[in-house]
Design a protein around this motif. Structure first.
Motif, PDB file in Angstrom:
ATOM      1  N   PRO A  19       0.831  -1.213   0.000  1.00  0.00           N
ATOM      2  CA  PRO A  19       0.000   0.000   0.000  1.00  0.00           C
ATOM      3  C   PRO A  19       0.863   1.259   0.000  1.00  0.00           C
ATOM      4  O   PRO A  19       1.921   1.296   0.642  1.00  0.00           O
ATOM      5  CB  PRO A  19      -0.812  -0.114   1.292  1.00  0.00           C
ATOM      6  CG  PRO A  19      -0.820  -1.577   1.608  1.00  0.00           C
ATOM      7  CD  PRO A  19       0.510  -2.090   1.149  1.00  0.00           C
ATOM      8  N   PHE A  20       0.396   2.290  -0.733  1.00  0.00           N
ATOM      9  CA  PHE A  20       1.117   3.553  -0.825  1.00  0.00           C
ATOM     10  C   PHE A  20       0.317   4.664  -0.155  1.00  0.00           C
ATOM     11  O   PHE A  20      -0.898   4.761  -0.349  1.00  0.00           O
ATOM     12  CB  PHE A  20       1.344   3.960  -2.283  1.00  0.00           C
ATOM     13  CG  PHE A  20       2.278   3.070  -3.059  1.00  0.00           C
ATOM     14  CD1 PHE A  20       3.122   2.176  -2.416  1.00  0.00           C
ATOM     15  CD2 PHE A  20       2.316   3.137  -4.445  1.00  0.00           C
ATOM     16  CE1 PHE A  20       3.975   1.355  -3.131  1.00  0.00           C
ATOM     17  CE2 PHE A  20       3.164   2.330  -5.172  1.00  0.00           C
ATOM     18  CZ  PHE A  20       3.997   1.435  -4.520  1.00  0.00           C
ATOM     19  N   HIS A  30      -1.934   0.871  -9.590  1.00  0.00           N
ATOM     20  CA  HIS A  30      -1.647   0.510  -8.197  1.00  0.00           C
ATOM     21  C   HIS A  30      -2.858   0.886  -7.343  1.00  0.00           C
ATOM     22  O   HIS A  30      -2.915   1.967  -6.750  1.00  0.00           O
ATOM     23  CB  HIS A  30      -0.396   1.244  -7.703  1.00  0.00           C
ATOM     24  CG  HIS A  30       0.212   0.625  -6.487  1.00  0.00           C
ATOM     25  ND1 HIS A  30       1.234  -0.307  -6.531  1.00  0.00           N
ATOM     26  CD2 HIS A  30      -0.082   0.764  -5.170  1.00  0.00           C
ATOM     27  CE1 HIS A  30       1.559  -0.687  -5.310  1.00  0.00           C
ATOM     28  NE2 HIS A  30       0.771  -0.047  -4.466  1.00  0.00           N
ATOM     29  N   PRO A  31      -3.847   0.015  -7.267  1.00  0.00           N
ATOM     30  CA  PRO A  31      -5.110   0.365  -6.589  1.00  0.00           C
ATOM     31  C   PRO A  31      -4.973   0.622  -5.097  1.00  0.00           C
ATOM     32  O   PRO A  31      -5.796   1.331  -4.524  1.00  0.00           O
ATOM     33  CB  PRO A  31      -6.005  -0.846  -6.871  1.00  0.00           C
ATOM     34  CG  PRO A  31      -5.076  -1.954  -7.221  1.00  0.00           C
ATOM     35  CD  PRO A  31      -3.896  -1.333  -7.880  1.00  0.00           C
ATOM     36  N   ALA A  32      -3.971   0.053  -4.454  1.00  0.00           N
ATOM     37  CA  ALA A  32      -3.796   0.248  -3.005  1.00  0.00           C
ATOM     38  C   ALA A  32      -3.030   1.543  -2.745  1.00  0.00           C
ATOM     39  O   ALA A  32      -1.950   1.556  -2.149  1.00  0.00           O
ATOM     40  CB  ALA A  32      -3.076  -0.943  -2.392  1.00  0.00           C
ATOM     41  N   LEU A  85      -9.135  -2.231   2.887  1.00  0.00           N
ATOM     42  CA  LEU A  85      -7.709  -2.530   2.992  1.00  0.00           C
ATOM     43  C   LEU A  85      -6.918  -1.315   3.462  1.00  0.00           C
ATOM     44  O   LEU A  85      -5.950  -1.434   4.231  1.00  0.00           O
ATOM     45  CB  LEU A  85      -7.188  -3.001   1.631  1.00  0.00           C
ATOM     46  CG  LEU A  85      -5.673  -3.174   1.481  1.00  0.00           C
ATOM     47  CD1 LEU A  85      -5.177  -4.323   2.356  1.00  0.00           C
ATOM     48  CD2 LEU A  85      -5.300  -3.426   0.028  1.00  0.00           C
ATOM     49  N   LEU A  86      -7.319  -0.117   3.019  1.00  0.00           N
ATOM     50  CA  LEU A  86      -6.559   1.099   3.275  1.00  0.00           C
ATOM     51  C   LEU A  86      -7.048   1.866   4.499  1.00  0.00           C
ATOM     52  O   LEU A  86      -6.592   3.000   4.728  1.00  0.00           O
ATOM     53  CB  LEU A  86      -6.636   2.013   2.041  1.00  0.00           C
ATOM     54  CG  LEU A  86      -6.023   1.459   0.751  1.00  0.00           C
ATOM     55  CD1 LEU A  86      -6.357   2.371  -0.429  1.00  0.00           C
ATOM     56  CD2 LEU A  86      -4.509   1.308   0.891  1.00  0.00           C
ATOM     57  N   ASP A  87      -7.918   1.284   5.281  1.00  0.00           N
ATOM     58  CA  ASP A  87      -8.522   2.014   6.395  1.00  0.00           C
ATOM     59  C   ASP A  87      -7.476   2.607   7.339  1.00  0.00           C
ATOM     60  O   ASP A  87      -7.620   3.743   7.805  1.00  0.00           O
ATOM     61  CB  ASP A  87      -9.459   1.092   7.176  1.00  0.00           C
ATOM     62  CG  ASP A  87     -10.164   1.827   8.301  1.00  0.00           C
ATOM     63  OD1 ASP A  87     -11.043   2.656   7.994  1.00  0.00           O
ATOM     64  OD2 ASP A  87      -9.817   1.588   9.475  1.00  0.00           O
TER      65      ASP A  87
END
Length: 450
Positions: free
Chosen positions: A150-151, A177-179, A265-267
């Motif tokens: 993740p970025f 890069h969806p994350a 995922l990015l919470d």
């Protein structure tokens, strides 16, 4: 100024005033052990140095409160003086005729081999996004090296036009890069890494917008980002400071963009107002200050705050113009003796180290040797455009690049362009070197790992 030089000034003053050194410390900076610490080699901040010098200059040994010397500021007339990225025509012509953005992105990408990301994300801060070209290229390199990580990408930019150009490049990055969490703000260097204005009034008026993008294609993302244009035009506004003449935000804005299908995922990566940490793995400071800005301004207002935003193992890469190239030859052919690149990376790093004081004890300041620090970029032209008869358009593009890099003020340009001599000088340099190129120099500040 070294400790010995400062101690000599303090001792001379104390002898003239018949004052004990501990009394001097208490009256100057409210620290009776100041002189003792200086003799032990301890560092002080630039603010403390200013207070000491102001007290000595005030000549008030009777204990009267010294007048504190105001911090030097970057004053300018916004109607006449040049500021980086201020003149849109110069900027865009330079970006599209020279390779600087690509070369800088390649240089920044080399730093990924030296960082050590920690969960929940690889964190990058771009201290001056510009049109987003460098950041987009860096994000491509990040995806190639860390395809499944993740970025958290944060960027500072005051210009509404540049924010729009940056967002035009975002859909492809979010598709590949969806994350990714992309955060853009117009706050200043001391605020942007933390997304927190220092002024309580500004903090209360912060405009915070979170945009979860729906869909799974770059086309869908682009449509939703384009829908933000009215919001940006209403809120992403700048004024001119009545004190410094520099542009400042009208009100602080934070724009947070991510893909809705990756929200779960990015919470833990998505920033929330009032609960933001800096702790960046990489800070990009590419041309963040004017070439003619003071050493103190660069160190105190820009680089030192960015260095504080590094996490353990994090790295700040700074890049600015170096000069000593054909571009400067063009400028000096028209204005002999002109040299806007007076501050070297070595001087800047010393000033930043001094400014940080004890806070910088766990930082490494790396100026590197010239062969590693200095790199070249070119004006991109066809070979026959600079070896044969040099056309007006090529000569003008080269002239624009040279005066843009040197940040020559518009009023001086107007006077010079009326004579036409500038194109002749430009053609002579192009023929001499069979082209045009410039040098940038880089430096790295890194925080030691735990």
């Amino acid at each position: 100024m070294t400790n010995d030089q400062l101690l000599s000034q303090i001792s001379d003053y104390c002898r003239r005033a018949g004052m004990a050194e501990s009394t001097f410390g208490r009256r100057a900076v409210n620290d009776g052990k100041l002189v003792h610490r200086l003799r032990e080699g301890k560092r002080i901040t630039i603010d403390t140095l200013n207070r000491i010098e102001a007290y000595i200059a005030s000549g008030s040994p009777d204990g009267a409160a010294p007048v504190r010397r105001p911090e030097p500021i970057e004053r300018r007339d916004p109607r006449a003086n040049f500021r980086f990225f201020e003149n849109r025509q110069k900027y865009l012509l330079f970006v599209h005729t020279c390779s600087e953005k690509r070369v800088i992105a390649d240089r920044v990408a080399l730093e990924f081999s030296s960082i050590h990301p920690r969960p929940p994300a690889l964190r990058v801060f771009d201290a001056g996004v510009g049109d987003g070209t460098v950041l987009a290229r860096v994000m491509r390199s990040m995806h190639g090296r860390f395809p499944h990580m993740p970025f958290y990408i944060a960027g500072k930019e005051l210009s509404l036009e540049d924010i729009k150009l940056t967002l035009d490049k975002a859909p492809d990055r979010l598709f590949e890069h969806p994350a990714t969490v992309l955060v853009l703000t117009n706050m200043n260097y001391a605020e942007a890494p933390w997304l927190a204005p220092r002024s309580p009034q500004a903090a209360a008026g912060t405009v915070w917008r979170e945009v979860p993008l729906r869909g799974a294609s770059s086309g869908e993302f682009e449509t939703q980002i384009r829908d933000l244009w009215p919001y940006l035009e209403e809120n992403w506004r700048a004024n001119v400071s009545p004190v410094t003449g520099m542009p400042i935000y009208e009100r602080p804005v934070v724009l947070v963009i991510y893909r809705e299908d990756h929200q779960f995922l990015l919470d833990s990566v998505i920033p929330r107002a009032g609960r933001v940490e800096a702790n960046f793995d990489l800070v990009i400071a590419s041309q963040p200050y004017r070439a003619k800005s003071s050493l103190n301004f660069r160190a105190r207002r820009i680089i030192a705050p960015l260095a504080r935003a590094l996490r353990p193992g994090g790295r700040l890469i700074g890049i600015h113009s170096h000069g000593r190239d054909p571009g400067l030859e063009i400028v000096q052919a028209v204005w002999p003796g002109e040299n806007p690149f007076a501050v070297s990376r070595h001087e800047l790093l010393r000033a930043v180290k001094y400014e940080l004081g004890s806070v910088g004890r766990d930082l490494n300041f790396n100026a590197y040797a010239d062969h590693r620090s200095i790199f070249r970029y070119d004006m991109e032209a066809l070979p026959n455009e600079v070896t044969g008869s040099i056309g007006t358009s090529t000569a003008f593009a080269a002239w624009n690049a040279a005066v843009y890099v040197a940040q020559v003020e518009d009023d001086r340009l107007t006077e010079m362009t009326q004579s036409g001599r500038y194109l002749d000088a430009t053609r002579e340099v192009l023929r001499k070197h069979n082209g045009l190129w410039f040098y940038d120099e880089s430096y790295v500040i890194s925080r030691r790992r735990d």
